[in-house]
Design a protein around this motif. Sequence first.
Motif, PDB file in Angstrom:
ATOM      1  N   ARG A  40       0.833  -1.204   0.000  1.00 10.50           N
ATOM      2  CA  ARG A  40       0.000   0.000   0.000  1.00 10.50           C
ATOM      3  C   ARG A  40       0.871   1.259   0.000  1.00 10.50           C
ATOM      4  O   ARG A  40       0.673   2.162  -0.802  1.00 10.50           O
ATOM      5  CB  ARG A  40      -0.939  -0.001   1.209  1.00 10.50           C
ATOM      6  CG  ARG A  40      -1.916   1.186   1.217  1.00 10.50           C
ATOM      7  CD  ARG A  40      -2.729   1.295   2.510  1.00 10.50           C
ATOM      8  NE  ARG A  40      -1.839   1.501   3.633  1.00 10.50           N
ATOM      9  CZ  ARG A  40      -1.707   0.654   4.650  1.00 10.50           C
ATOM     10  NH1 ARG A  40      -2.397  -0.460   4.701  1.00 10.50           N
ATOM     11  NH2 ARG A  40      -0.873   0.916   5.635  1.00 10.50           N
ATOM     12  N   ASP A  41       1.867   1.287   0.878  1.00  6.66           N
ATOM     13  CA  ASP A  41       2.745   2.459   0.954  1.00  6.66           C
ATOM     14  C   ASP A  41       3.544   2.655  -0.327  1.00  6.66           C
ATOM     15  O   ASP A  41       3.720   3.778  -0.790  1.00  6.66           O
ATOM     16  CB  ASP A  41       3.691   2.345   2.152  1.00  6.66           C
ATOM     17  CG  ASP A  41       2.963   2.446   3.484  1.00  6.66           C
ATOM     18  OD1 ASP A  41       1.765   2.797   3.502  1.00  6.66           O
ATOM     19  OD2 ASP A  41       3.603   2.162   4.520  1.00  6.66           O
ATOM     20  N   ASP A  42       4.024   1.554  -0.895  1.00  2.32           N
ATOM     21  CA  ASP A  42       4.792   1.641  -2.139  1.00  2.32           C
ATOM     22  C   ASP A  42       3.923   2.156  -3.286  1.00  2.32           C
ATOM     23  O   ASP A  42       4.370   2.964  -4.097  1.00  2.32           O
ATOM     24  CB  ASP A  42       5.387   0.273  -2.495  1.00  2.32           C
ATOM     25  CG  ASP A  42       6.500  -0.152  -1.547  1.00  2.32           C
ATOM     26  OD1 ASP A  42       7.019   0.699  -0.803  1.00  2.32           O
ATOM     27  OD2 ASP A  42       6.848  -1.339  -1.558  1.00  2.32           O
ATOM     28  N   LEU A  43       2.692   1.691  -3.347  1.00  3.81           N
ATOM     29  CA  LEU A  43       1.784   2.157  -4.407  1.00  3.81           C
ATOM     30  C   LEU A  43       1.455   3.640  -4.230  1.00  3.81           C
ATOM     31  O   LEU A  43       1.382   4.377  -5.210  1.00  3.81           O
ATOM     32  CB  LEU A  43       0.509   1.318  -4.426  1.00  3.81           C
ATOM     33  CG  LEU A  43       0.688  -0.116  -4.938  1.00  3.81           C
ATOM     34  CD1 LEU A  43      -0.597  -0.919  -4.739  1.00  3.81           C
ATOM     35  CD2 LEU A  43       1.127  -0.137  -6.394  1.00  3.81           C
ATOM     36  N   LYS A  44       1.285   4.091  -2.981  1.00  7.39           N
ATOM     37  CA  LYS A  44       1.027   5.517  -2.721  1.00  7.39           C
ATOM     38  C   LYS A  44       2.198   6.372  -3.168  1.00  7.39           C
ATOM     39  O   LYS A  44       2.021   7.443  -3.739  1.00  7.39           O
ATOM     40  CB  LYS A  44       0.787   5.757  -1.223  1.00  7.39           C
ATOM     41  CG  LYS A  44      -0.606   5.456  -0.761  1.00  7.39           C
ATOM     42  CD  LYS A  44      -0.725   5.796   0.718  1.00  7.39           C
ATOM     43  CE  LYS A  44      -2.012   5.278   1.305  1.00  7.39           C
ATOM     44  NZ  LYS A  44      -2.077   5.483   2.759  1.00  7.39           N
ATOM     45  N   LEU A  45       3.409   5.898  -2.882  1.00  7.50           N
ATOM     46  CA  LEU A  45       4.614   6.651  -3.243  1.00  7.50           C
ATOM     47  C   LEU A  45       4.937   6.546  -4.735  1.00  7.50           C
ATOM     48  O   LEU A  45       5.698   7.338  -5.259  1.00  7.50           O
ATOM     49  CB  LEU A  45       5.816   6.153  -2.436  1.00  7.50           C
ATOM     50  CG  LEU A  45       5.825   6.497  -0.954  1.00  7.50           C
ATOM     51  CD1 LEU A  45       6.940   5.735  -0.248  1.00  7.50           C
ATOM     52  CD2 LEU A  45       6.024   7.996  -0.766  1.00  7.50           C
TER      53      LEU A  45
END
Length: 187
Positions: A40-45
């Motif tokens: 999730r964090d990687d996709l947001k970034l």
Amino acid sequence: DWVPLQMISPNMATALTTTEDPGFPYHRGIIPQAFENSLRDDLKLGKFFRGGSTLTMQLAKNLWLNRTRTLGRKLQEAILTVALESALSKDRILELYLNVVEYGPNLYGIGPASKELLGKDPEELSLTDAMYLVLRLPAPNHSAPYEKMKGMIGKLLDNVAASGKVSPELIEVEKSLLKAPVVEDDD
């Protein structure tokens, strides 16, 4: 240069599981919540920043996958991790991991690393030595020398003490080792 697990100081497993994967003895290779949070964090970034990898996931990557960070590679890593965990014991996974990871530029495996970086056989490693080697793992080609990592090693020893894995008396002995100079072999 392969070193069987029984010939590696148990301090290496303590250091590794305390700093890299505290749940290693208990999970099945993937911690779903950590994997989901990372994704999730990687996709947001919009880039791969957070790993969320367990030791088994790192082993799968080191054994079979390239270093490119893509969603496809992460999914391959997850599939290979499940396969490793279903086929091998935790001790075997740990033994493989310690023998294949990179500890420095073109320095693979606990045997060559402990000898070249600390002048010791793997079975002689103190907890302090093990912490130093584990600290090199995230960036083996850009790691600082032992003397410059003493502060971080001291903090990690406090983490080990807090985990209850080692007696407070042993932690004090290990901290005293940090005060002694270490001669590194630059050959």
